[in-house]
Design a protein around this motif. Sequence first.
Motif, PDB file in Angstrom:
ATOM      1  N   ALA A 445      61.289  29.675  28.771  1.00 49.28           N
ATOM      2  CA  ALA A 445      60.454  30.814  28.400  1.00 49.28           C
ATOM      3  C   ALA A 445      59.268  30.351  27.549  1.00 49.28           C
ATOM      4  CB  ALA A 445      61.284  31.837  27.635  1.00 49.28           C
ATOM      5  N   ALA A 446      59.492  29.352  26.677  1.00 49.74           N
ATOM      6  CA  ALA A 446      58.405  28.833  25.844  1.00 49.74           C
ATOM      7  C   ALA A 446      57.367  28.109  26.696  1.00 49.74           C
ATOM      8  CB  ALA A 446      58.970  27.884  24.789  1.00 49.74           C
ATOM      9  N   LEU A 447      57.833  27.411  27.739  1.00 50.88           N
ATOM     10  CA  LEU A 447      56.892  26.713  28.618  1.00 50.88           C
ATOM     11  C   LEU A 447      55.981  27.676  29.369  1.00 50.88           C
ATOM     12  CD1 LEU A 447      59.183  23.917  30.096  1.00 50.88           C
ATOM     13  CD2 LEU A 447      57.221  23.600  28.576  1.00 50.88           C
ATOM     14  N   ALA A 448      56.419  28.926  29.507  1.00 53.04           N
ATOM     15  CA  ALA A 448      55.597  29.926  30.178  1.00 53.04           C
ATOM     16  C   ALA A 448      54.634  30.626  29.225  1.00 53.04           C
ATOM     17  CB  ALA A 448      56.504  30.967  30.844  1.00 53.04           C
ATOM     18  N   SER A 449      54.627  30.225  27.951  1.00 51.75           N
ATOM     19  CA  SER A 449      53.763  30.871  26.961  1.00 51.75           C
ATOM     20  C   SER A 449      52.310  30.489  27.207  1.00 51.75           C
ATOM     21  CB  SER A 449      54.170  30.449  25.544  1.00 51.75           C
ATOM     22  OG  SER A 449      55.515  30.741  25.303  1.00 51.75           O
ATOM     23  N   PRO A 450      51.367  31.308  26.706  1.00 49.21           N
ATOM     24  CA  PRO A 450      49.951  30.944  26.814  1.00 49.21           C
ATOM     25  C   PRO A 450      49.643  29.663  26.044  1.00 49.21           C
ATOM     26  CG  PRO A 450      50.234  33.225  26.083  1.00 49.21           C
ATOM     27  CD  PRO A 450      51.574  32.607  26.108  1.00 49.21           C
ATOM     28  N   GLY A 451      48.493  29.074  26.333  1.00 52.47           N
ATOM     29  CA  GLY A 451      48.142  27.782  25.757  1.00 52.47           C
ATOM     30  C   GLY A 451      48.094  27.771  24.247  1.00 52.47           C
ATOM     31  N   GLU A 452      47.585  28.880  23.625  1.00 46.36           N
ATOM     32  CA  GLU A 452      47.444  28.888  22.172  1.00 46.36           C
ATOM     33  C   GLU A 452      48.782  28.981  21.438  1.00 46.36           C
ATOM     34  OE1 GLU A 452      46.833  33.101  23.712  1.00 46.36           O
ATOM     35  OE2 GLU A 452      46.110  31.081  24.211  1.00 46.36           O
ATOM     36  N   THR A 453      49.815  29.505  22.090  1.00 48.09           N
ATOM     37  CA  THR A 453      51.130  29.615  21.436  1.00 48.09           C
ATOM     38  C   THR A 453      52.157  28.653  22.021  1.00 48.09           C
ATOM     39  OG1 THR A 453      51.865  31.344  22.981  1.00 48.09           O
ATOM     40  CG2 THR A 453      50.731  32.071  20.977  1.00 48.09           C
ATOM     41  N   LEU A 454      51.762  27.818  22.969  1.00 44.51           N
ATOM     42  CA  LEU A 454      52.711  26.956  23.673  1.00 44.51           C
ATOM     43  C   LEU A 454      53.394  25.973  22.724  1.00 44.51           C
ATOM     44  CD1 LEU A 454      53.983  25.834  26.255  1.00 44.51           C
ATOM     45  CD2 LEU A 454      51.951  24.416  26.555  1.00 44.51           C
ATOM     46  N   ALA A 455      52.610  25.274  21.894  1.00 48.10           N
ATOM     47  CA  ALA A 455      53.178  24.222  21.046  1.00 48.10           C
ATOM     48  C   ALA A 455      54.173  24.800  20.041  1.00 48.10           C
ATOM     49  CB  ALA A 455      52.056  23.483  20.321  1.00 48.10           C
ATOM     50  N   ASN A 456      53.800  25.895  19.383  1.00 46.50           N
ATOM     51  CA  ASN A 456      54.681  26.472  18.367  1.00 46.50           C
ATOM     52  C   ASN A 456      55.974  27.006  18.971  1.00 46.50           C
ATOM     53  OD1 ASN A 456      52.937  25.978  16.223  1.00 46.50           O
ATOM     54  ND2 ASN A 456      51.803  27.878  16.566  1.00 46.50           N
ATOM     55  N   SER A 457      55.852  27.771  20.071  1.00 43.90           N
ATOM     56  CA  SER A 457      57.051  28.362  20.680  1.00 43.90           C
ATOM     57  C   SER A 457      57.957  27.281  21.249  1.00 43.90           C
ATOM     58  CB  SER A 457      56.651  29.357  21.775  1.00 43.90           C
ATOM     59  OG  SER A 457      55.838  28.726  22.745  1.00 43.90           O
ATOM     60  N   LEU A 458      57.377  26.241  21.812  1.00 46.36           N
ATOM     61  CA  LEU A 458      58.194  25.154  22.361  1.00 46.36           C
ATOM     62  C   LEU A 458      58.891  24.373  21.247  1.00 46.36           C
ATOM     63  CD1 LEU A 458      59.123  23.726  24.897  1.00 46.36           C
ATOM     64  CD2 LEU A 458      57.099  22.273  24.765  1.00 46.36           C
ATOM     65  N   GLN A 459      58.197  24.167  20.123  1.00 45.15           N
ATOM     66  CA  GLN A 459      58.821  23.435  19.016  1.00 45.15           C
ATOM     67  C   GLN A 459      60.004  24.218  18.435  1.00 45.15           C
ATOM     68  OE1 GLN A 459      56.113  22.234  15.928  1.00 45.15           O
ATOM     69  NE2 GLN A 459      57.679  21.071  14.812  1.00 45.15           N
ATOM     70  N   ILE A 460      59.849  25.539  18.314  1.00 48.11           N
ATOM     71  CA  ILE A 460      60.958  26.362  17.799  1.00 48.11           C
ATOM     72  C   ILE A 460      62.139  26.332  18.767  1.00 48.11           C
ATOM     73  CG2 ILE A 460      61.628  28.739  17.286  1.00 48.11           C
ATOM     74  CD1 ILE A 460      58.766  29.131  16.227  1.00 48.11           C
ATOM     75  N   SER A 461      61.859  26.400  20.069  1.00 51.42           N
ATOM     76  CA  SER A 461      62.938  26.346  21.064  1.00 51.42           C
ATOM     77  C   SER A 461      63.648  24.992  21.027  1.00 51.42           C
ATOM     78  CB  SER A 461      62.370  26.589  22.464  1.00 51.42           C
ATOM     79  OG  SER A 461      61.715  27.838  22.534  1.00 51.42           O
ATOM     80  N   LEU A 462      62.901  23.919  20.825  1.00 48.91           N
ATOM     81  CA  LEU A 462      63.519  22.596  20.730  1.00 48.91           C
ATOM     82  C   LEU A 462      64.345  22.458  19.453  1.00 48.91           C
ATOM     83  CD1 LEU A 462      60.637  20.291  22.037  1.00 48.91           C
ATOM     84  CD2 LEU A 462      62.804  20.783  23.164  1.00 48.91           C
ATOM     85  N   CYS A 463      63.897  23.081  18.359  1.00 38.56           N
ATOM     86  CA  CYS A 463      64.697  23.094  17.129  1.00 38.56           C
ATOM     87  C   CYS A 463      66.053  23.761  17.380  1.00 38.56           C
ATOM     88  CB  CYS A 463      63.950  23.835  16.014  1.00 38.56           C
ATOM     89  SG  CYS A 463      62.575  22.936  15.289  1.00 38.56           S
TER      90      CYS A 463
END
Length: 638
Positions: A445-463
């Motif tokens: 779901a984080a990988l489907a996020s827009p470019g501006e929120t991709l890094a933050n949402s992916l980092q939280i999901s990886l945490c």
Amino acid sequence: MARLSETRPASPPPELDAELARKDASDPEPQSKESEPEELDPWDLPELLDSGEKWSDLDTKGKVLRVIKSIAKFIILLGLLYVFVCSLDILSSAFQLVGGKAAGDIFQDNAVLSNPVAGLVIGVLVTVLVQSSSTSSSIVVSMVSSGLLEVKSAVPIIMGANIGTSVTNTIVAVMQAGDRNEFRRAFAGATVHDFFNWLSVLVLLPLEVASGYLYKLTKLIIDSFNIQTGADAPDILKVITEPLTKNIIELDTSVIRDIATGDPAARNKSLIRIWCKTEKITNLVNITVPGFANCTPGALCWEEDGQIWTQENQTETNNLEKCTHMFVYAGLPDLAVGLILLALSLLALCTCLILIVKLLNSMLKGQVAVVIKKVLNTDFPFPFAWVTGYIAILVGAGMTFIVQSSSVFTSAITPLVGIGVISIERAYPLTLGSNIGTTTTAILAALASPGETLANSLQISLCHFFFNISGILLWYPIPFTRIPIRLAKALGNRTAKYRWFAALYLILIFLLFPLLVLGLSIAGWQVLVGVGVPVVVLAIAVIVVNIMQKRCPRFLPSFLRSWDFLPKPLHSFKPWDKVVTSGMTFCRTRCCCCCKCCKEEEKDEEKDEMKTKDKTLEMYDNPALTIEDEAKVTATHL
């Protein structure tokens, strides 16, 4: 006539009698092996015996009927599972309607969120309120993307969301309280998830605060790979359940996120979606501004009639089509709709669970039960026995990825643990795999996020992902470290004996304790440390003394070898059980006695009336009644 002498058995002399009494007291009467009852282990899986006829004994008609019955039962089971999953979805929507805005308000206090302990309990409370770790995680991602929250502060909230998501299967386990042994196994199978999450937090949260290893590890992964926005995660479960759930209720969860990010207009919005099809139109309109410095960059700016005008793009939302759910035209507030749906979903959940358990008990008999139990609970041969648990973890992760919800998967296996199809030792790795499966869904779901929120949402999901991996490394590979199983069995034994303790456990662990810690955190870290440290030290001391009482009591002082020196309510549930039982008995009698008493009084009055009528008729019609009898009665009265 001579009196016959009485014959009495000769009694032994008193010395011999005393000796025999002493011998009986010192040597207990030997019991035969047949009379000794064998103690059954309540955690042994029950034998599901086949009470019907064998397949070989049936004629052709009987075989056809049995096949048709089995197919019909399987279809009914699938239908009940479908309603069960839909009721879980409606339950989540009901909790969001009741507490969704409160959850958004909880996220607004950024000063409290900077405290890791407060962030942890906020994650627990919000996930319990909205009944969805995905929703609480998406709120955190929105806050991080908008700059209201740092990723480092969001890690404890994600840990709390991991704890809060296990409340659903615990509620499902409470609904199996009818049979004591089923309740024992089901509650232990559900709370093994709770103990894993809490123990992982107790170890990993201080480690994260001290070293920040989750933040640094995920930051390194994000910076090392050039990750591009991808497609959204396949939501298979929604495709199946939406035809039913969207006709009951549809929610606009963006309202909760807007409240959490500080949008004042969102507070007056309803969570109930009214318009399902909308269209946004952007028009270039003329507006007035105070001065030329306030003109829109790159747009026309002119002065006319003493006013300065410029052009600006404004977006309007046109409502095209209303939703079709049953509350579109109700006009009820969110709280009322939430309470209605909460009652209906709990009723449907409880009914489906009871019917599923009864249906499974009737289906899993004889050879079918033997095969299923062997497949689910048997380990591989000796050199590869350790592989079985890890395969179960992969199965749990895969099934959770398919249904897109850890709550649904763990709630589905809880009744199977209760009826004895799956052992708690096998349910434990399945639950751990479910924890991993829900994080992989969040990563997609984080990988489907827009470019501006991709890094933050992916980092939280990886945490979230590495937190669960770290917990599995702590509490699974070595059999000695599988403490959650032992704790869950102890709690299962306790709740099987005192069933009211299950409700107390739910309220304490998922509501009162997080609220207490949150209140202490709001009061300040000095208050939190001043109250929390003595309580933690006392709890550790009690645990150590309990362990020493069982393992090595000789090293303890004589008064600490048991807790009998304390008042009984402080070391036993029996006084509390008496209070709860008497309270329930009082409520039951007071609630029901009015109707019963009234009915009994009416019956007594009718009986008295019938008796008096009968007596009157007897006195009137009895020819044996004479004047002499009447005189006797009168004389008696005088």
